[in-house]
Every structure is written in C-alpha cells, then in structure tokens.
Design a protein around this motif. Structure first.
Motif, PDB file in Angstrom:
ATOM      1  N   VAL A  35       0.864  -1.175   0.000  1.00 35.61           N
ATOM      2  CA  VAL A  35       0.000   0.000   0.000  1.00 35.61           C
ATOM      3  C   VAL A  35       0.906   1.233   0.000  1.00 35.61           C
ATOM      4  O   VAL A  35       1.845   1.304   0.802  1.00 35.61           O
ATOM      5  N   GLN A  36       0.647   2.160  -0.889  1.00 33.15           N
ATOM      6  CA  GLN A  36       1.450   3.393  -0.972  1.00 33.15           C
ATOM      7  C   GLN A  36       2.945   3.090  -1.086  1.00 33.15           C
ATOM      8  O   GLN A  36       3.780   3.808  -0.533  1.00 33.15           O
ATOM      9  N   GLY A  37       3.259   2.032  -1.775  1.00 33.67           N
ATOM     10  CA  GLY A  37       4.672   1.723  -2.001  1.00 33.67           C
ATOM     11  C   GLY A  37       5.398   1.124  -0.809  1.00 33.67           C
ATOM     12  O   GLY A  37       6.627   1.073  -0.802  1.00 33.67           O
ATOM     13  N   PHE A 436      -3.353   5.148 -13.920  1.00 37.66           N
ATOM     14  CA  PHE A 436      -2.099   5.631 -13.349  1.00 37.66           C
ATOM     15  C   PHE A 436      -2.269   5.959 -11.857  1.00 37.66           C
ATOM     16  O   PHE A 436      -1.432   5.593 -11.033  1.00 37.66           O
ATOM     17  N   ASP A 437      -3.377   6.617 -11.539  1.00 36.84           N
ATOM     18  CA  ASP A 437      -3.623   6.986 -10.147  1.00 36.84           C
ATOM     19  C   ASP A 437      -3.774   5.745  -9.248  1.00 36.84           C
ATOM     20  O   ASP A 437      -3.353   5.747  -8.099  1.00 36.84           O
ATOM     21  N   ILE A 438      -4.409   4.718  -9.813  1.00 35.92           N
ATOM     22  CA  ILE A 438      -4.562   3.479  -9.042  1.00 35.92           C
ATOM     23  C   ILE A 438      -3.191   2.877  -8.745  1.00 35.92           C
ATOM     24  O   ILE A 438      -2.882   2.500  -7.606  1.00 35.92           O
ATOM     25  N   MET A 439      -2.353   2.816  -9.765  1.00 37.01           N
ATOM     26  CA  MET A 439      -1.013   2.261  -9.580  1.00 37.01           C
ATOM     27  C   MET A 439      -0.217   3.080  -8.558  1.00 37.01           C
ATOM     28  O   MET A 439       0.549   2.535  -7.766  1.00 37.01           O
ATOM     29  N   ARG A 441      -1.485   4.746  -6.081  1.00 34.85           N
ATOM     30  CA  ARG A 441      -2.011   4.459  -4.756  1.00 34.85           C
ATOM     31  C   ARG A 441      -1.402   3.168  -4.201  1.00 34.85           C
ATOM     32  O   ARG A 441      -1.113   3.056  -3.023  1.00 34.85           O
ATOM     33  N   ILE A 442      -1.183   2.218  -5.090  1.00 38.76           N
ATOM     34  CA  ILE A 442      -0.626   0.948  -4.618  1.00 38.76           C
ATOM     35  C   ILE A 442       0.896   1.043  -4.444  1.00 38.76           C
ATOM     36  O   ILE A 442       1.442   0.668  -3.412  1.00 38.76           O
TER      37      ILE A 442
END
Lengths: 452, 137
Positions: A35-37, A436-439, A441-442
C-alpha cells in the motif's frame, strides 16, 4: 470477532522499505500487502515465521528486541541460552569462554534451555501412555507452527500436545530455584537469547499461557556480535581465560533437542519430524484430511533444519547442525553423569508443565455469517473467472484469489488489477490517467513519478 | 454454491485433490472445524473409492446455508452387495490397490459415520451413485 491484538516481533521499517513485494510473495499465510509503495503487515494473519525477513533485499524487516540495559534492572539476572548459541562459533572456541563472555556482559548466570529436555521427554512419555487425545499429537515446541495451526488449520488445534517447550520449563525451574534460595522475586530477571521472531512473539503474547516466564529477550545476532567482540579483544590482549570443563553438561538429547528429529527420535511410537514451513503446511493438509493413520507424534518446525535455520542465527545452519551433532556424539562417550540441579524440581515442574488449550482463530473465513459468507464466495468465484490468474502481484495482493477475497471484503477494487485496467481502457470505461492513479495508490509516488 | 470435480480411476497420485479443495471452501465459509473434518473425510473416502474401483467419476458439491450435499457418480464395476460393502473391513480392492495403502474396507462405513444421510444405488458393471448429506448444525 472480538478485538484482539497480536504481538509480532517482525516490524517493517517504512523508511527503509522499497515496496518491492518480495516479502508479500513468500509469505505462507498471505499476511502482506503493498500500500502506498510500502509493505503492510496484516497482524491477524502473521505467524512470525520470518520468511519475509529472509526475502527482504534491503533489510527493511527487523526483529525487535528488548533494550539490553534492562538486564541491569535486576540484581540477579539469568540468561537462558539455546545450545545453538554455542554452535554458532567454530568448534575450537571453547564453550566455557563463550559463557564467560556472557557473564561479562552482565548476567549472573548462563543456563542452557535444553536442561529441561529430560523432564519434558519423561512427561511426554507418561502423557502419551495415559491419554486418548486424538493422534497424531503435534508438539507445541515451535511457536510459529502453533500459530500456523491456529490460523490455517483450525481443525487441528485439538492435536496440539499441551506441554510447555523446554524454554518455559527451564525458566520456571530457575525462577523457582532462585526464589527458594531466598532471592526477592522482583529482583530476579530471566532473559532469553532467541534465534527467531516466533519465540519473541511467544514470549510477548503467549498462546496457552496466561503470562510469560521471561523478563526480556535478546536476539541471537546481537549477542553473537557482543561475544565475538569480547573473545577477539581477549585474544588480542592475550587475556584469554583458560578453558574450563563444564559443570553441568547437557545430555546428548538436550544438545540435539532443537534440531530436526530432536524430539521425534525420543518419543515412543511412530513419530515424524518435518522442517520448513511449506513442508509443514503440506503435511498438515494431509493430517487434516486424515489421509494417514497410525502416526503418533509429529515434530513440526517452521525453519529448514529447525532452529539451526532460525533467521537470527549468524552461522550457516548446516555447519551449526554438524557442530551440535559432533558435540552430542562426544557427550555420549562421556560416561560421567553429573548431578543435574533440575532433577530436584522434577515434581514441581511436572505439575506445572501443562499448557492451556489453544484456541483456533481462522484467517480463512470470508464472513462470520454463513449466508453472507456463501454470497461472498459466489462473488469470489465469479471474480476468479474475470481475473487473469497469473498471480503477478501488481495489485498489491499476493495472488488473484487474495485480491478477490480483498475485493469482497471491501479492502480492494477490481480496478486494482492491471489486466482489468487494460480491459477497461480498451472499452473506454477507464482513462489511462485513472489507471495511473490506481497504480500510484498501490506502489507510491517513487516508483511512478520522478526518476528512480 | 456448487462445485464439480472429475476423478480418474487409478489415478492415486491425485486422490485427495478434490477433498483438499473442498476443505478450503468450507474453511472460508467458517464451518466448524469438527464438521469440516467429517465432511472432508467422507469426501476423501468417496474420492478414493472412485480411484480404487471405478474407471471414472464425478463429484457434484452443493452447499446451502444449512447443509452440504455431495453427489458422487461413477462408471465402474458397481457394488454387488451394498450391505456387505458397508461393513467395516469388507473390501473387494485388488492386491495392487491394497499395496498402495488403500482398500482397507473402511470407505463406505467411514462415509456413513461421517454423514447425516447416505444413499447408495449401484448397478453391476455400470456404476455407483452416492448421495451424502451433512447438516451444518
């Protein structure tokens, strides 16, 4: 579900974690997400086996230990060490020198955990003769295995042999012995050198016990470095004390107890020893299906080569095993049987060696309510037909089925899947910038913005 | 909720696959461990029966909130004397099957002991049909 907190010794250092998902991909209970990198631990699923620690390429997963200075909070401190500690050093380093170095660190007494092996062995024998508890009985020795059974094999908690491991028996013995000698109970500090995270979790949030018998934990790698530095300095200064013979040598059984077959070879009946968490899981599947009969006792250890393969051990596990086996062989040839202090407390320890029943806490349940669980399962089944089944982990979950379960429990969305994103973009249901935004976020900004 | 499994006669190495899969499902549904055990044992015995005796078979699993129903159908030699086949220790398994650790003659009685309802119909040289019901309460 009741509110419970699970103590885990494994901690993810967020500032070091690079969100590479290596840990997520090796976790045997699916306890990690990205989550969030950053890797995120799902506390209720973790069994403290340490596979993530082994897999992390940047050492972002650490094993917490107590502040070493706590040793000085007690006027009488005892360090319980697994025999494995001595097996970390080359054979030419005498055990008495290592013990002396440990005394110098501030411990009044240094005691091998496995002194309790004989008492436990006798008690197991008596129990198995007189009990009709369902076979095979499973040893409670490895805390990671006990937790694994609780979360993944809840039907097998009734097979756990409810007897304390040697560590707790020795702690109990020492505390009693020192109290009997007139020491103030509050001034007795009992510490343990651990080779793994699971033992720490077992001490900080015990299963089958109301409290722990330990006042603190020291990690094997930490103590190894300290002892190593002391020995090196002594050698350099020519101040090495002479090696002295052991006053209370361990029995060969004690020396071998924490290695694979250490228990199984000493229990009567048909016994199997299995090490490595994936091997253990494969076998527990079969036990659960009752695919075998006639097995009396299972020694199950989460690490390859059992405790010699503990994540905190600095030495190679195969060399450690070799050293301990050599030592046990030598010990067998030593005919002198010295008096063992623990024998005086045999009856007391026998009376206090039972564990309380271990409660299952399944992580597999989709819902507490059966009808809702059935509905969720239908949705999971449908989702599995939609998801690609490649288990790429790009969604931040370890597998397509883990993502599907997260989705039905409202912890993720179908659009987290990169294949679904492409599909939606193709059908003009989603714009590339939304994907892109989903990626982001993850996987966090670092991996998607700027130059890594 | 329904699941289907196909079982091939003689494929001992795969015996247990369907019961392991079903077990995972039952765990996800939060069925009590003791009940799961009974259901999985019945399922496993049924699976092994097909592998050991029949040419091929199918297991249809139907899960409702109150109960699970296993419909097992095989093409095989059938059972001549169902009553005897239900007895503990009665087995027509071949020597080869027994050597593999199967065929102890506990299969059908084990299924019966672990279910609430068991129906068997069989035609010699055609096949056998089993319906097993286990309630969740």
């Amino acid at each position: 579900m009741s509110a419970q907190t699970f103590h885990h010794a494994l901690k993810i250092q967020e500032d070091i974690c690079i969100g590479c998902a290596h840990c997520m991909n090796v976790c045997p209970t699916g306890a990690l997400r990205v989550v969030q990198g950053k890797a995120k631990l799902l506390a209720e699923r973790c069994v403290d086996c340490g596979e993530c620690y082994r897999a992390c390429p940047v050492n972002a997963i650490t094993v917490e230990q107590d502040d070493f200075s706590r040793v000085f909070d007690f006027s009488h401190s005892v360090l319980l060490v697994p025999e494995l500690l001595f097996g970390q050093f080359p054979e030419d380093v005498d055990k008495s020198l290592i013990k002396e170095a440990l005394h110098q660190l501030g411990f009044n007494e240094v005691v091998e955990v496995e002194h309790a092996a004989g008492i436990l062995q006798q008690s197991t024998h008596e129990y198995m003769q007189g009990s009709d508890q369902e076979r095979p009985l499973i040893s409670a020795f490895c805390p990671a295995v006990v937790r694994l059974i609780q979360v993944k094999f809840p039907a097998l908690v009734d097979h756990i042999l409810l007897q304390k491991p040697p560590l707790d028996i020795t702690a109990l013995y020492y505390r009693k012995k020192l109290e009997d000698s007139g020491l103030d109970p509050d001034q007795i500090g009992i510490f343990y050198v651990t080779q793994c995270a699971a033992k720490i979790a077992a001490i900080k949030s015990p299963v089958g016990e109301t409290h722990s018998y330990m006042d603190g934990v020291v990690n094997m790698d930490y103590i190894y470095n300290k002892v190593y530095a002391t020995l090196k300095a002594q050698k350099k200064n020519g101040a090495q004390p002479p090696a002295s013979p052991e006053q209370q040598p361990l029995s060969p059984e004690g020396i071998l107890w924490s290695l694979t077959h250490g228990e199984a070879d000493r229990v009567e009946g048909r016994c199997l020893a299995i090490d490595g968490i994936h091997n253990v899981m494969e076998f527990l599947e079969k036990v659960e299906n009752e695919e075998m009969s006639g097995v009396d006792f299972l020694e199950l250890r989460a690490c390859d080569e059992s405790c010699a393969g503990g994540i905190l051990n600095p030495a190679n596990r195969f060399l450690t095993v070799e050293r301990l086996r050599n030592k046990a062989r030598q010990q067998e040839q030593t005919p002198v049987k010295p008096a063992r202090g623990i024998d005086h407390y045999r009856d007391y320890l026998h009376r206090n060696l039972a564990l309380k029943p271990v409660a299952p806490r399944s992580i597999m349940k989709l819902d507490e309510d059966m009808t809702r669980a059935l509905n969720k399962m239908r949705r999971v089944k449908d989702l599995m037909n939609t998801l690609p089944g490649v288990d790429c982990g790009v969604c931040g979950a370890p597998s397509c089925s883990a993502l599907a379960e997260d989705i039905v429990n409202n912890k993720a969305t179908l659009r987290d899947c990169i294949f679904i994103q492409r599909k939606y973009e193709q059908k003009n249901l989603q714009r590339p910038d939304e994907s892109f935004d989903i990626m982001r976020r993850i996987w966090g900004d670092d991996k998607l913005i700027g130059n890594r | 909720m329904e699941f289907d499994y196909q079982i091939t006669g003689g494929d001992f190495s795969s015996a247990g696959f369907a019961s392991s899969h079903l077990k995972k499902i039952l765990k996800q549904l939060g069925i009590q461990p003791r009940l799961i055990k009974k259901i999985v044992i019945a399922m496993y015995e049924a699976e092994v029966n097909i592998v050991a005796h029949a040419w091929q078979g199918w297991i249809h699993v139907r899960i409702e909130p109150q109960a699970i129903r296993l419909e097992i159908q095989d093409q095989g030699p059938g059972i001549e004397d169902i009553e005897r086949a239900m007895e503990d220790g009665y087995s027509t398994a071949s020597e080869e099957v027994r050597e593999m650790g199967f065929g102890a003659g506990m299969g059908l009685s084990n299924i019966k002991n672990n279910s609430d309802d068991l129906e068997i119909t069989s035609t010699v040289n055609e096949g056998t049909e089993l319906t097993i019901i286990k309630k969740f309460q």
